[in-house]
Design a protein around this motif. Structure first.
Motif, short mmCIF file in Angstrom:
data_model
loop_
_atom_site.label_atom_id
_atom_site.label_comp_id
_atom_site.label_asym_id
_atom_site.label_seq_id
_atom_site.Cartn_x
_atom_site.Cartn_y
_atom_site.Cartn_z
N UNK A 177 13.05 10.99 -5.99
CA UNK A 177 11.79 11.49 -5.41
C UNK A 177 11.11 10.40 -4.61
N UNK A 178 11.09 9.18 -5.13
CA UNK A 178 10.48 8.04 -4.44
C UNK A 178 11.11 7.86 -3.06
N UNK A 179 12.43 7.86 -2.99
CA UNK A 179 13.11 7.63 -1.70
C UNK A 179 12.89 8.80 -0.74
N UNK A 180 12.86 10.01 -1.26
CA UNK A 180 12.59 11.16 -0.38
C UNK A 180 11.19 11.08 0.20
N UNK A 214 9.44 8.39 0.59
CA UNK A 214 9.41 7.25 1.50
C UNK A 214 9.99 7.63 2.86
N UNK A 215 11.07 8.38 2.87
CA UNK A 215 11.69 8.79 4.13
C UNK A 215 10.76 9.72 4.91
N UNK A 216 10.07 10.63 4.24
CA UNK A 216 9.11 11.52 4.93
C UNK A 216 7.99 10.68 5.53
N UNK A 217 7.47 9.74 4.76
CA UNK A 217 6.40 8.86 5.25
C UNK A 217 6.87 8.06 6.46
N UNK A 218 8.04 7.50 6.37
CA UNK A 218 8.59 6.68 7.46
C UNK A 218 8.82 7.53 8.72
N UNK A 219 9.39 8.70 8.56
CA UNK A 219 9.64 9.59 9.70
C UNK A 219 8.33 10.05 10.33
N UNK A 269 0.83 -1.21 0.00
CA UNK A 269 0.00 0.00 0.00
C UNK A 269 0.86 1.26 0.00
N UNK A 270 1.98 1.24 0.72
CA UNK A 270 2.90 2.39 0.69
C UNK A 270 3.52 2.55 -0.68
N UNK A 271 3.90 1.45 -1.30
CA UNK A 271 4.50 1.50 -2.62
C UNK A 271 3.51 2.08 -3.64
N UNK A 272 2.28 1.63 -3.54
CA UNK A 272 1.24 2.15 -4.42
C UNK A 272 1.05 3.65 -4.19
N UNK A 273 0.99 4.06 -2.93
CA UNK A 273 0.84 5.48 -2.59
C UNK A 273 2.00 6.30 -3.14
N UNK A 274 3.23 5.85 -2.94
CA UNK A 274 4.40 6.60 -3.41
C UNK A 274 4.45 6.67 -4.94
#
Length: 176
Positions: free
Chosen positions: A157-160, A162-167, A129-134
């Motif tokens: 952009x994907x990794x940035x 992802x890091x915001x989401x994770x934080x 679901x996170x992958x789909x969202x990103x």
């Protein structure tokens, strides 16, 4: 060289769809699993118009027959978006479609494999679901800017994101 008018944005959508379709929402998306399916599709497309035996395609896997059938259904749905028909009967699987559509599908799959390889090298474990969202966020960026984002910009952009989401989930960001 494969020359098509294929949009990279479509590749992202299909890529995230594969992950959700195969592994189910909430499970960890292993890039190795996605690449396995993408490699099967590449094999089918490159072997066109030959018919391949299923036991040849799945020889390196230890999937049950029902799991193999679910994988094949995912392949059928994915390639149907390129107007390519997949036939699965009598322990044989093969594709039918015109050359332009086959090349478009190969191009999309190569882009997905390349992106997966880069993300795998980073060691990211992202649920479906996170992958789909990103991926959807990248699609929105592409649509708003009216551009196609290619490597390395799409991965950056994907990794940035992802890091915001994770934080944010870890409580290290007060607001988005």
């Amino acid at each position: 060289i494969i020359l098509t008018s294929f949009s990279f944005s479509s590749s992202l959508h299909k890529h995230s769809w594969i992950a959700c379709c195969l592994l189910g929402t909430g499970e960890i998306v292993t890039i190795k699993e996605e690449n396995f399916l993408l490699e099967i599709m590449m094999n089918l497309l490159f072997q066109h118009p030959k018919k391949l035996r299923k036991n040849h395609i799945f020889s390196q896997s230890y999937f049950s027959e029902s799991t193999e059938e679910r994988r094949i259904r995912s392949i059928i749905e994915y390639l149907n978006d390129f107007d390519i028909n997949v036939y699965n009967m009598h322990n044989v699987i093969y594709v039918k479609g015109n050359e332009v559509d086959i090349r478009r599908a190969i191009n999309a799959i190569l882009l997905s494999i390349n992106k997966n390889q880069v993300l795998d090298d980073m060691g990211l474990d992202i649920n479906a679901s996170d992958k789909h969202f990103l991926d959807h966020q990248i699609l929105l960026i592409e649509e708003k800017l009216n551009v196609n984002l290619y490597y390395p910009y799409d991965v950056n952009i994907f990794t940035h994101l992802y890091m915001v989401l994770k934080r944010y989930r870890e409580g290290k960001v007060n607001q988005l």
